[in-house]
Scaffold this motif. Structure first.
Motif, short mmCIF file in Angstrom:
data_model
loop_
_atom_site.label_atom_id
_atom_site.label_comp_id
_atom_site.label_asym_id
_atom_site.label_seq_id
_atom_site.Cartn_x
_atom_site.Cartn_y
_atom_site.Cartn_z
N UNK A 62 0.84 -1.20 0.00
CA UNK A 62 0.00 0.00 0.00
C UNK A 62 0.87 1.25 0.00
N UNK A 63 0.69 2.08 -1.02
CA UNK A 63 1.46 3.32 -1.10
C UNK A 63 0.63 4.52 -0.65
N UNK A 64 -0.68 4.27 -0.47
CA UNK A 64 -1.59 5.31 0.03
C UNK A 64 -2.67 4.62 0.83
N UNK A 65 -3.16 5.29 1.86
CA UNK A 65 -4.15 4.64 2.70
C UNK A 65 -5.03 5.70 3.33
N UNK A 66 -6.35 5.49 3.21
CA UNK A 66 -7.28 6.37 3.91
C UNK A 66 -8.26 5.52 4.69
N UNK A 67 -8.26 5.73 6.01
CA UNK A 67 -9.14 4.94 6.86
C UNK A 67 -10.22 5.86 7.42
N UNK A 68 -11.49 5.51 7.18
CA UNK A 68 -12.61 6.31 7.68
C UNK A 68 -12.90 5.94 9.13
N UNK A 69 -13.70 6.79 9.79
CA UNK A 69 -14.00 6.56 11.21
C UNK A 69 -14.70 5.22 11.46
N UNK A 70 -15.48 4.77 10.49
CA UNK A 70 -16.17 3.49 10.69
C UNK A 70 -15.29 2.28 10.38
N UNK A 71 -14.02 2.54 10.06
CA UNK A 71 -13.08 1.43 9.83
C UNK A 71 -13.02 0.99 8.38
N UNK A 72 -13.88 1.54 7.52
CA UNK A 72 -13.74 1.17 6.10
C UNK A 72 -12.53 1.93 5.56
N UNK A 73 -11.83 1.32 4.63
CA UNK A 73 -10.64 2.01 4.13
C UNK A 73 -10.43 1.76 2.65
N UNK A 74 -9.65 2.65 2.04
CA UNK A 74 -9.23 2.49 0.65
C UNK A 74 -7.72 2.57 0.63
N UNK A 75 -7.10 1.60 -0.02
CA UNK A 75 -5.64 1.59 -0.13
C UNK A 75 -5.28 1.58 -1.60
N UNK A 76 -4.23 2.31 -1.93
CA UNK A 76 -3.75 2.27 -3.30
C UNK A 76 -2.50 1.43 -3.31
N UNK A 77 -2.52 0.36 -4.10
CA UNK A 77 -1.31 -0.47 -4.16
C UNK A 77 -0.66 -0.34 -5.52
N UNK A 78 0.65 -0.46 -5.52
CA UNK A 78 1.40 -0.35 -6.76
C UNK A 78 1.23 -1.63 -7.56
N UNK A 79 0.88 -1.49 -8.83
CA UNK A 79 0.86 -2.65 -9.73
C UNK A 79 1.64 -2.26 -10.97
N UNK A 80 1.84 -3.20 -11.88
CA UNK A 80 2.61 -2.92 -13.09
C UNK A 80 1.97 -1.76 -13.85
N UNK A 81 2.71 -0.72 -14.08
CA UNK A 81 2.25 0.38 -14.91
C UNK A 81 1.31 1.36 -14.22
N UNK A 82 1.03 1.17 -12.95
CA UNK A 82 0.14 2.13 -12.30
C UNK A 82 -0.24 1.69 -10.90
N UNK A 83 -1.49 1.92 -10.54
CA UNK A 83 -1.91 1.56 -9.20
C UNK A 83 -3.31 0.98 -9.23
N UNK A 84 -3.65 0.32 -8.15
CA UNK A 84 -4.95 -0.32 -8.02
C UNK A 84 -5.54 0.10 -6.69
#
Ligand SMILES: Cc1cc2nc3c(=O)[nH]c(=O)nc-3n(C[C@H](O)[C@H](O)[C@H](O)COP(=O)(O)OP(=O)(O)OC[C@H]3O[C@@H](n4cnc5c(N)ncnc54)[C@H](O)[C@@H]3O)c2cc1C
Lengths: 322, 249
Positions: free
Chosen positions: B142-164
């Motif tokens: 994970x190169x980026x991470x945002x965790x909301x107060x309710x515990x749901x989160x979005x992470x950006x992971x590095x993949x070939x040629x970009x991110x997911x």
């Protein structure tokens, strides 16, 4: 008792690393008196049949729209179900971003273990032994997995996919049994820089280091890369200076690459950089310091100023390749 | 927030690696050990999460012999609250994950951070193994991470040629990639405080190692390359060699 090979698709296209894994697995399977069953998520029937051209006897084609985007638990569970159905104890897959994320979850699901990022596979006394670099390539280990279920992830670009024969794999559709819980982690989409080759997938790479002196000189790197159809890479010094994005960084804290040709321009060759690129098949270095460590690993070197040598090299190659 | 950060005690990157007498591991003499560089991002992520929530506890977890206490203290010096030392010799990724998962099972972690890979065995597998063993979601690299107060989160992971972008919900295991944050340096006060912070020792129940090293060797030494020449004059000859000798163009 076949060997399962997990392939990977992006935008409906099968990635080369998947074909490499099939070819490598087919060699192992041949020595062990068994066959390769490829697993394909998405893509079309032609792609499923096409796995035969690389040595798969059969392709299990996973047809479930919920798996169009990656979800590690759901993928792991699907593969476990296929392995059970096929009686497969061995699973191989490319050590791509997806493979490295998936393999550990699958290993626990199957009650097995992983040999990660393997660069060589040998069958010895009826068992599969894997060779892999450790300590950033400063040592190699030969390992074996003692559990019955064994998972191998194979470093991309190291095993050759060869050219496809006309053989077609038998195709079997497979619908996994999944629940909503299996999608606790899911991809909501990818963002891919268009028209750019990633260093981990490129056959040729041209990388620049601090010797380029600034982002404004990167056209030297890009022009040479474009003549060679190469991806562009960078040393960490350059990434830390903000001249290039981290996605291009090659090395221990960047990406590990194994292209056919790696051209290092104005890169000193620090151990952490070498960690990421020393398994390249042919290394060319241009550096004005004849004692730069990069020349210790380069197959061919030119001692000189990148500002003089690189434009001349680009011109010469343009003429040669025309 | 009950935050755990798994760290690894690894040889410094510049260490010269020599194969030890057993032919299977490195010779540790003269080797300096450090906190695995990727784990610094993991420790920082744990500290930032606690700070953002204004409550919680960050525990540094490490499997290893006595010497790893030193590495646990580095995490404590950065600001973590306490340590959990699983006293056992790590032999493979699977066994190490098993020992950690067993130790964390009854501790109800909200989040477990680790680094994308440790720079000794370069296995890239800890987050996935732990996630599956603890039966919670995992996201790696994970190169980026945002965790909301309710515990749901979005992470950006590095993949070939970009991110997911991966979405999920805590509790989860997340492995950290460079770019996730800028790890803080321990301050003198932190280093002093770290000496008094508690480190709990636990003896793991017997667990299984599944991957065995048959032999360790040094990679074949490449012959120093050919210096084709100096300056632009050497370019023609280089192109000829790449075509005729190396056959790469
Ligand atoms: C924990 C850790 C992890 C690291 N991870 C990585 C990693 O993943 N990748 C990585 O690359 N590094 C990594 N590094 C950094 C590494 O140690 C080096 O600092 C870095 O690789 C140096 O980059 P460079 O060769 O571009 O720059 P420099 O070391 O500054 O070298 C520049 C080179 O360019 C040459 N040069 C200068 N001007 C010219 C010119 N006009 N023409 C020709 N040649 C010229 C010089 O002779 C010199 O050899 C890491 C370091 C640490 C501590």
């Amino acid at each position: 008792m076949s060997i399962l090979v997990i392939t990977e698709t992006r935008d409906g296209q099968v990635k080369k690393a998947g074909y490499e894994a099939i070819r490598a697995a087919a060699k192992v399977a041949g020595e062990m008196g068994t066959e390769v069953t490829a697993v394909l998520f998405g893509a079309d029937d032609a792609a499923a049949k096409g796995m035969g051209g690389y040595g798969a006897a059969k392709t299990v084609h996973v047809t479930d729209d919920r798996l169009a985007l990656y979800a590690n638990s759901a993928y792991a569970k699907t593969i476990r179900q296929i392995a059970e159905k096929e009686g497969a104890d061995v699973v191989m897959m490319p050590a791509t971003a997806l493979g490295k994320d998936l393999a550990p979850r699958l290993a626990v699901q199957m009650d097995g273990a992983i040999a990660p990022d393997v660069t060589d596979l040998v069958v010895e006394s009826g068992d599969i032994h894997a060779v892999r670099p450790v300590y950033a390539g400063k040592a190699l280990i030969k390992i074996k997995i003692n559990s019955v279920k064994k998972i191998f992830t194979l470093r991309p670009n190291v095993f050759s996919a060869g050219t496809a024969s006309g053989d077609e794999a038998a195709v079997e559709a497979f619908a996994p049994e999944l629940t909503d819980d299996d999608f606790a982690t899911k991809s909501t989409g990818t963002s891919i820089a268009s028209g750019k080759l990633d260093v981990t997938e490129a056959v040729n790479i041209v990388s620049g280091g601090r010797g380029l002196q600034g982002a404004e000189n990167w056209n030297l790197v890009e022009d040479l890369a474009s003549v060679l159809g190469a991806a562009t890479g960078a040393s960490r010094a350059v990434v830390d200076a903000g001249w290039r994005p981290h996605a291009e960084q090659v090395g221990q804290t960047g990406k590990t690459v194994s292209p056919n040709l790696y051209v290092a321009l104005g890169i000193s060759g620090a151990i952490q950089h070498l960690a990421g690129m020393s398994s390249s098949k042919c290394i060319v270095a241009v550096n004005k310091d004849k004692d730069a460590p990069i020349f210790q690993v380069a197959d061919y070197g030119i001692v000189g100023d990148v500002f003089d040598v690189v434009p001349a090299l680009t011109e010469e190659l343009k003429t040669f390749l025309a | 927030m009950n935050i755990f950060v798994c760290v690894s005690h690894v040889p410094d990157t510049t260490t010269k690696v020599q194969v030890g007498g057993d032919g299977k591991t490195i010779d540790p003499s003269g080797v300096t050990y450090i906190l695995n560089p990727y784990d610094e991002y993991a420790v920082e992520a744990g500290l930032q999460l606690k700070e953002a929530r204004g409550e919680g506890e960050v525990t540094i977890v490490c499997v290893g012999p006595d010497a790893v206490k030193e590495t646990i203290r580095k995490g404590l010096a950065m600001g973590a609250d306490k340590g959990l030392h699983i006293v056992s010799e790590p032999r493979d990724g699977f066994g190490t994950a098993r020992a950690i998962a067993d130790a964390l099972k009854d501790k109800a972690p909200d989040v477990v951070f680790c680094g994308r890979q440790s720079i000794d065995y370069d296995g890239w597998q800890m987050s996935g193994l732990l996630g599956e063993m603890l039966e919670i979601p995992s996201v790696s690299v994970a190169a980026k991470l945002e965790i909301a107060d309710d515990g749901s989160f979005a992470a950006e992971r590095d993949i070939e040629g970009g991110s997911e972008t991966i979405t999920s919900k805590l509790p989860a295991v997340i492995s950290a990639q460079k770019g996730l944050n800028d790890p803080r340096y321990p301050k003198l006060q932190g280093i002093m405080q770290a000496k008094r912070k508690p480190i709990e020792d636990v003896e793991p129940a017997p667990y299984e190692n599944r991957v065995e090293v048959i032999e360790m060797s040094k990679p074949p030494i490449k012959e120093a390359g050919k210096i084709v020449g100096e300056g632009p004059d050497a370019v023609k000859e280089l192109v000829r060699l790449l075509h005729e000798e190396a056959k790469v163009i």
